[in-house]
Every structure is written in structure tokens, then in C-alpha cells.
Design an enzyme around this catalytic site. Sequence first.
Site, PDB file in Angstrom:
ATOM      1  N   THR A 260      41.615  13.154  22.851  1.00 40.36           N
ATOM      2  CA  THR A 260      41.808  13.885  21.612  1.00 40.36           C
ATOM      3  C   THR A 260      42.697  15.107  21.888  1.00 40.36           C
ATOM      4  OG1 THR A 260      40.666  14.740  19.667  1.00 40.36           O
ATOM      5  CG2 THR A 260      39.666  15.254  21.795  1.00 40.36           C
TER       6      THR A 260
ATOM      7  N   GLY B 161      25.416   9.950  20.035  1.00 39.95           N
ATOM      8  CA  GLY B 161      24.210  10.216  19.249  1.00 39.95           C
ATOM      9  C   GLY B 161      23.922  11.701  19.157  1.00 39.95           C
TER      10      GLY B 161
ATOM     11  N   ARG C  85      35.960   1.357  12.818  1.00 45.49           N
ATOM     12  CA  ARG C  85      36.430   0.404  13.834  1.00 45.49           C
ATOM     13  C   ARG C  85      35.266  -0.004  14.728  1.00 45.49           C
ATOM     14  NH1 ARG C  85      41.353   3.812  16.388  1.00 45.49           N
ATOM     15  NH2 ARG C  85      39.666   5.299  16.450  1.00 45.49           N
TER      16      ARG C  85
ATOM     17  N   HIS D 104      29.197  12.534  12.718  1.00 44.87           N
ATOM     18  CA  HIS D 104      27.830  12.516  13.239  1.00 44.87           C
ATOM     19  C   HIS D 104      26.907  11.893  12.199  1.00 44.87           C
ATOM     20  CE1 HIS D 104      28.645  15.973  16.309  1.00 44.87           C
ATOM     21  NE2 HIS D 104      29.309  14.870  16.550  1.00 44.87           N
TER      22      HIS D 104
ATOM     23  N   ASP E 253      30.308   9.599  20.028  1.00 43.21           N
ATOM     24  CA  ASP E 253      29.360   8.599  19.527  1.00 43.21           C
ATOM     25  C   ASP E 253      28.164   8.378  20.456  1.00 43.21           C
ATOM     26  OD1 ASP E 253      31.214   8.242  17.440  1.00 43.21           O
ATOM     27  OD2 ASP E 253      32.343   6.844  18.673  1.00 43.21           O
TER      28      ASP E 253
ATOM     29  N   THR F 118      31.899   6.023  13.173  1.00 39.32           N
ATOM     30  CA  THR F 118      31.436   6.683  11.951  1.00 39.32           C
ATOM     31  C   THR F 118      32.599   7.056  11.036  1.00 39.32           C
ATOM     32  OG1 THR F 118      29.601   7.590  13.208  1.00 39.32           O
ATOM     33  CG2 THR F 118      30.022   8.608  11.087  1.00 39.32           C
TER      34      THR F 118
ATOM     35  N   LYS G 109      22.036  12.799  15.893  1.00 39.60           N
ATOM     36  CA  LYS G 109      20.588  12.563  15.964  1.00 39.60           C
ATOM     37  C   LYS G 109      19.908  13.666  16.789  1.00 39.60           C
ATOM     38  CE  LYS G 109      16.663  10.916  17.558  1.00 39.60           C
ATOM     39  NZ  LYS G 109      15.736   9.827  17.570  1.00 39.60           N
TER      40      LYS G 109
ATOM     41  N   GLN H 120      32.924  15.049  19.822  1.00 38.55           N
ATOM     42  CA  GLN H 120      33.643  14.198  20.770  1.00 38.55           C
ATOM     43  C   GLN H 120      32.830  14.049  22.070  1.00 38.55           C
ATOM     44  OE1 GLN H 120      35.733  16.571  18.997  1.00 38.55           O
ATOM     45  NE2 GLN H 120      36.335  14.903  17.673  1.00 38.55           N
TER      46      GLN H 120
HETATM   47  P1  IMP Z   1      42.067  11.847  17.483  1.00 40.26           P
HETATM   48  O1  IMP Z   1      40.992  12.754  17.962  1.00 40.26           O
HETATM   49  O2  IMP Z   1      41.895  11.397  16.068  1.00 40.26           O
HETATM   50  O3  IMP Z   1      43.432  12.394  17.782  1.00 40.26           O
HETATM   51  O4  IMP Z   1      41.961  10.481  18.342  1.00 40.26           O
HETATM   52  C1  IMP Z   1      42.160  10.456  19.752  1.00 40.26           C
HETATM   53  C2  IMP Z   1      41.151   9.531  20.422  1.00 40.26           C
HETATM   54  O5  IMP Z   1      39.868  10.138  20.393  1.00 40.26           O
HETATM   55  C3  IMP Z   1      40.966   8.169  19.732  1.00 40.26           C
HETATM   56  O6  IMP Z   1      40.695   7.205  20.733  1.00 40.26           O
HETATM   57  C4  IMP Z   1      39.739   8.383  18.857  1.00 40.26           C
HETATM   58  O7  IMP Z   1      39.071   7.174  18.592  1.00 40.26           O
HETATM   59  C5  IMP Z   1      38.919   9.281  19.758  1.00 40.26           C
HETATM   60  N1  IMP Z   1      37.948  10.153  19.050  1.00 40.26           N
HETATM   61  C6  IMP Z   1      38.174  11.367  18.501  1.00 40.26           C
HETATM   62  N2  IMP Z   1      37.037  11.890  17.988  1.00 40.26           N
HETATM   63  C7  IMP Z   1      36.080  10.998  18.247  1.00 40.26           C
HETATM   64  C8  IMP Z   1      34.670  10.988  17.989  1.00 40.26           C
HETATM   65  O8  IMP Z   1      34.070  11.921  17.439  1.00 40.26           O
HETATM   66  N3  IMP Z   1      33.990   9.870  18.396  1.00 40.26           N
HETATM   67  C9  IMP Z   1      34.615   8.848  19.026  1.00 40.26           C
HETATM   68  N4  IMP Z   1      35.912   8.821  19.303  1.00 40.26           N
HETATM   69  C10 IMP Z   1      36.641   9.895  18.903  1.00 40.26           C
HETATM   70 MG    MG Z   2      30.712   9.843  16.086  1.00 32.44          MG
END
Ligand code: IMP
Ligand code: MG
Length: 349
Positions: free
Chosen positions: A193, A14, A270, A42, A12, A266, A17, A178
Site C-alpha cells: 500500500t 480480523g 475480490r 473492517h 484482513d 471487505t 473484530k 492494513q
Molecule cells: P491500495 O492500498 O488500494 O493502494 O492497494 C495496494 C495493495 O494493498 C493491494 O494489494 C490491496 O489489495 C492491498 N490492501 C490495501 N488495504 C488493504 C486492507 O485493508 N486489507 C487487505 N488488503 C489491502
Molecule cells: Mg479488511
Amino acid sequence: MCNIVVGGQFGDEGKGKIVSYLSLKDNYDVVVRGGVGPNAGHTIVYNGNEYRVRQIPSGFVNKNSTLYIGAGVLISSDVLFDEISNLNEFNVKKRIKIDFQCGIIEEIHKQRDKNDENLSKNVQTTGSGCGPANEDRIKRIGKLAKDIPELREFLCDVAYELNNAIDEGKKILIEGTQGFGLSLYHGTYPYVTSKDTTAAAMLSDVGIGPKHVNEVILVLKAYTTRVGNGSFWNEGKKIRNDKYEKLFNELKITHEKLARIEERGTVTGRSRRISPFDFEMAKRSAKINSATMIALTNIDRLFDCSGVRKFDDLPDEAKKFIKAIEDEVGVKVKIISTGREYKDTIDLR
Ligand code: IMP
Ligand code: MG
């Protein structure tokens, strides 16, 4: 020639963008998405319209680019087909190509993600099934894109086509997803992740070797946000390092001011936790990603500079903050985003 965009914080930052801006400004022949899968969302604002993508590369806004999804990326067919139909005006259906070896997320993976106590309550994953699908891939029992008849028309050998494109002198942009702090290897384990998220991982996801890389563009937001569990520096009231506390005071970057910034994830909707910029993390992620430049986003949320497109027009506080980031991290800030619209960008390259 190939450039990589990666996130330097907790996702997140950006990236959507920045990728949409670069793909239009630099007219890439190819934009390819790496990263985990549809857990990453995104957001792109193009001529006043907002688009959110979880599978299609953010470079879709440039109709000249071919769009790819690399073999390391998981595919959720329903999410993919929704996006293809929502992006009909951009003719995405004709331009998107998926590696025949992309892993597939099935309904059962989403259920396992949501019903697993540790994943849903402790790690607080996005619930998109990515972790369990990667688990099955590691066990070598997961399905691949080539096993799914509906995907057939989009399939190709992405790594082969990308390497041919490089040989032909074409320009490739790799869109990372990520962020550094969510890396399975380098992040805040176990609150991470299911894969590495650094530039090296993005290369491996799409099948390009390190020798072809020109620029690694590290995207950093002007403050830190995080959705999901896991602590992060500067959260709460106290700034641990006196030097940075002094700077934040000088620039009037206070917890109270940040608390007024409302951001939501996105993918999950949350609300994002928020704290002042983490210089230590930026330094470490710049090193491990071998960043060659920084793209700084959301600076308009801290200083009065919404839509500014010239560096000289930035307020002095913003300039001072940018200088501090360059000095501490040791990498130049060459792109500055001052708004959601792709054009609201200062480009110092
Ligand atoms: P998962 O990737 O769904 O297994 O989640 C594992 C952790 O990574 C959680 O805290 C999610 O909120 C975070 N996470 C995974 N992908 C993103 C992303 O693209 N943006 C923000 N947080 C992410
Ligand atoms: Mg995002």
C-alpha cells in the site's frame, strides 16, 4: 495510557473484530483510527448484526467512546457520510471527530487509481484512490479536511485532544489498518500500500509519541490470506520448511482443507488467496511492531471450536497450534477469536 492494534499479515486479519471486542470489554474512553484510509474495510458482528467500516473506528460499538480519525488517514467524504448515516443507531454523528489535516480523496484520485496500468493491473490496488491521494499529499498539492466545508462540524486537532486525554488518565485504543506485509517500507514491495503499516506508523498517524504505549496487540489470522498481487510464503502446494510441514501434517492443516475456506475482501469483494500460516512472517512482524501480545483469529476455521470462550474447551490440536505460534514467535497468544461475533473470544490476559 494507550494500546495499539496492528495487523501482522496482509490485512484482513480480523482487526475489526478484535477492536470491537476490546473497546467493549476494556471500555476505552477513546478509539482512534490510523492507517491509510478507506482502502481498509473492517467487519464487526455485534449482537447478530454485521457492520462494515472503512473510515469510522470499529470501536463505535461502545457508545461511551469518543471516536477519532488521525491526521495521517485519508478521508473519502462520500464513504464517511454513508457510514455516519448507516451507524445512526450508535449515535456516531455526535461522537466522530476528524483531524483538520486529514488528506482528502477526490474523484480524480479514484480515477487515477483505476486507470493507472501499474496500480490497477500489476499491484492490483483497491481502487479507492488512496495511493494517488497520498502521492498528491507528498507533492504538497493535496486538499486537507479543513478545506472541505461539509466536514467542518467534525474537525478538531486530534493529536492535541488525544494527548490531553492521556494527561487526564484516559484510556486510548489505536486501531491500525492494513497489515505488515502491505507496508511500503517493510512489506513485499512493489505489491504494497502507499504508507508504512507498522505500530510506529499508527502512532505517527494519530499524533501520539511512543512513550505512552502500553500494549502492542498483533492480530494474526490462523492462516494467511491476501487480496491483490504479490507472492506469499506457503502459497501453492509446498511448505518450504520441513519443521512446519510436519506440524501442519500432524494438525491436518492441508492446502485442500484451506481451499474450502471462502473469503472475500471487505472493500473490493475480490476473493482472497489463501495458504497455511507463515511462521517466519509472524516472527518478523512481531519484532518490527514490538508486539507485546498476539490476538489469534479465525481459529474456528481450522479446528472444531466455533464459539468456544474457554481455553480448556479448545481441541488439543488447536492448543498445540497456539503453543507452536508462541514458541516460534516468542510472544504470548492472549486473545483467541473463535467466531465472528465480538463475544466469541477467549481472553487470557
Ligand atoms: P491500495 O492500498 O488500494 O493502494 O492497494 C495496494 C495493495 O494493498 C493491494 O494489494 C490491496 O489489495 C492491498 N490492501 C490495501 N488495504 C488493504 C486492507 O485493508 N486489507 C487487505 N488488503 C489491502
Ligand atoms: Mg479488511
